[in-house]
Design a protein around this motif. Structure first.
Motif, PDB file in Angstrom:
ATOM      1  N   TYR A 104      42.786  46.369  44.300  1.00 40.27           N
ATOM      2  CA  TYR A 104      43.125  44.714  43.899  1.00 40.27           C
ATOM      3  C   TYR A 104      44.427  44.459  44.815  1.00 40.27           C
ATOM      4  N   HIS A 108      42.690  41.635  47.898  1.00 44.43           N
ATOM      5  CA  HIS A 108      43.594  40.170  47.790  1.00 44.43           C
ATOM      6  C   HIS A 108      44.715  40.075  49.203  1.00 44.43           C
ATOM      7  N   THR A 114      39.217  38.584  45.758  1.00 47.52           N
ATOM      8  CA  THR A 114      40.057  39.690  44.124  1.00 47.52           C
ATOM      9  C   THR A 114      38.566  39.767  43.587  1.00 47.52           C
ATOM     10  N   PHE A 115      39.655  40.688  42.208  1.00 46.96           N
ATOM     11  CA  PHE A 115      38.643  40.784  41.046  1.00 46.96           C
ATOM     12  C   PHE A 115      37.996  40.093  40.873  1.00 46.96           C
ATOM     13  N   LYS A 116      38.651  38.738  40.393  1.00 42.14           N
ATOM     14  CA  LYS A 116      37.263  37.710  39.548  1.00 42.14           C
ATOM     15  C   LYS A 116      36.646  37.223  40.567  1.00 42.14           C
ATOM     16  N   ASP A 117      36.077  36.938  42.303  1.00 44.56           N
ATOM     17  CA  ASP A 117      35.348  36.941  42.934  1.00 44.56           C
ATOM     18  C   ASP A 117      33.975  37.892  42.421  1.00 44.56           C
ATOM     19  N   ASN A 118      34.392  38.613  42.555  1.00 42.91           N
ATOM     20  CA  ASN A 118      32.564  39.852  41.932  1.00 42.91           C
ATOM     21  C   ASN A 118      34.079  41.148  40.761  1.00 42.91           C
ATOM     22  N   PRO A 119      33.736  41.104  39.923  1.00 48.26           N
ATOM     23  CA  PRO A 119      34.464  42.047  38.837  1.00 48.26           C
ATOM     24  C   PRO A 119      33.232  43.038  38.842  1.00 48.26           C
ATOM     25  N   ARG A 120      31.907  43.063  39.439  1.00 47.71           N
ATOM     26  CA  ARG A 120      30.782  43.919  39.368  1.00 47.71           C
ATOM     27  C   ARG A 120      31.205  45.201  40.639  1.00 47.71           C
TER      28      ARG A 120
END
Length: 204
Positions: A104, A108, A114-120
């Protein structure tokens, strides 16, 4: 003063060894999963080196600290099976926390990803890293388990030997040398005088 410098030398050698091991493992894994992409540029390679040092070093040292702490409450030399199970559970928890935290903040703050950009991607990377971490620590724990189990067997064997020694010493203390001397003297005198009585005496 010499003792302090020797300790510092050992710490430095161990730290250097740990860095080399972390880099070898991390770069090998990165090379396999990137298909050689880590060598595309100097910046990419140095970024991977930094990432390997942070993630690998954090996993190693935090798991090492957790294992040492758990060993206080669940010693390997007393119940190796339980200690192994507790260590594995501890490794899973600590590794998951370290992997999530490092990924993270690294992505970041450094990679601006960030995680939201590509959670997979984050989930996949986290699962792969957790699996590799468990695989490496698993080898260490199995080795540690068998060493603990062997130490337990050796300790039980030592206790048995000490118990037999105590019993032997107790038996020796019960045998009175004056009694034996007197008995043998009586037997010696009976052999020539009355062989039948001598046999009865020996039987008693």
């Amino acid at each position: 003063m010499a003792l302090i410098s020797e300790k510092i030398k050992k710490i430095l050698i161990r730290t250097l060894r740990d860095i080399v091991i972390v880099l070898l493992i991390g770069l090998t894994i990165s090379l396999i999963f990137s298909w050689g992409g880590i060598f595309q540029s100097y910046d990419i390679f140095m970024g991977v080196v930094l990432y390997c040092l942070i993630i690998g070093g954090s996993l190693w040292k935090f798991n090492e600290m957790a294992s040492s702490l758990l060993n206080i409450f669940f010693p390997w030399d007393k119940r190796p099976g339980l200690a192994l199970a507790i260590d594995v559970i501890g490794t899973v928890i600590v590794s998951a926390i370290v992997i999530f935290t490092v990924n993270y903040f690294f992505h970041h703050l450094i990679a601006s990803f960030t995680f939201k950009d590509n959670p997979r991607y984050f989930i996949l990377v986290g699962v792969v890293q957790l699996f590799i971490s468990l695989l490496i620590t698993g080898v260490f724990y199995v080795t540690k388990y068998f060493k603990g189990w062997r130490a337990l067997l050796l300790r039980e064997e030592q206790i048995k030997r000490e118990s037999l020694k105590v019993q032997y010493e107790a038996l020796k203390s019960h045998i009175n040398p004056h009694f034996l001397f007197n008995s043998l003297s009586v037997l010696d005198s009976l052999i020539d005088v009355d062989a039948a009585k001598a046999k009865v005496f020996v039987g008693r």
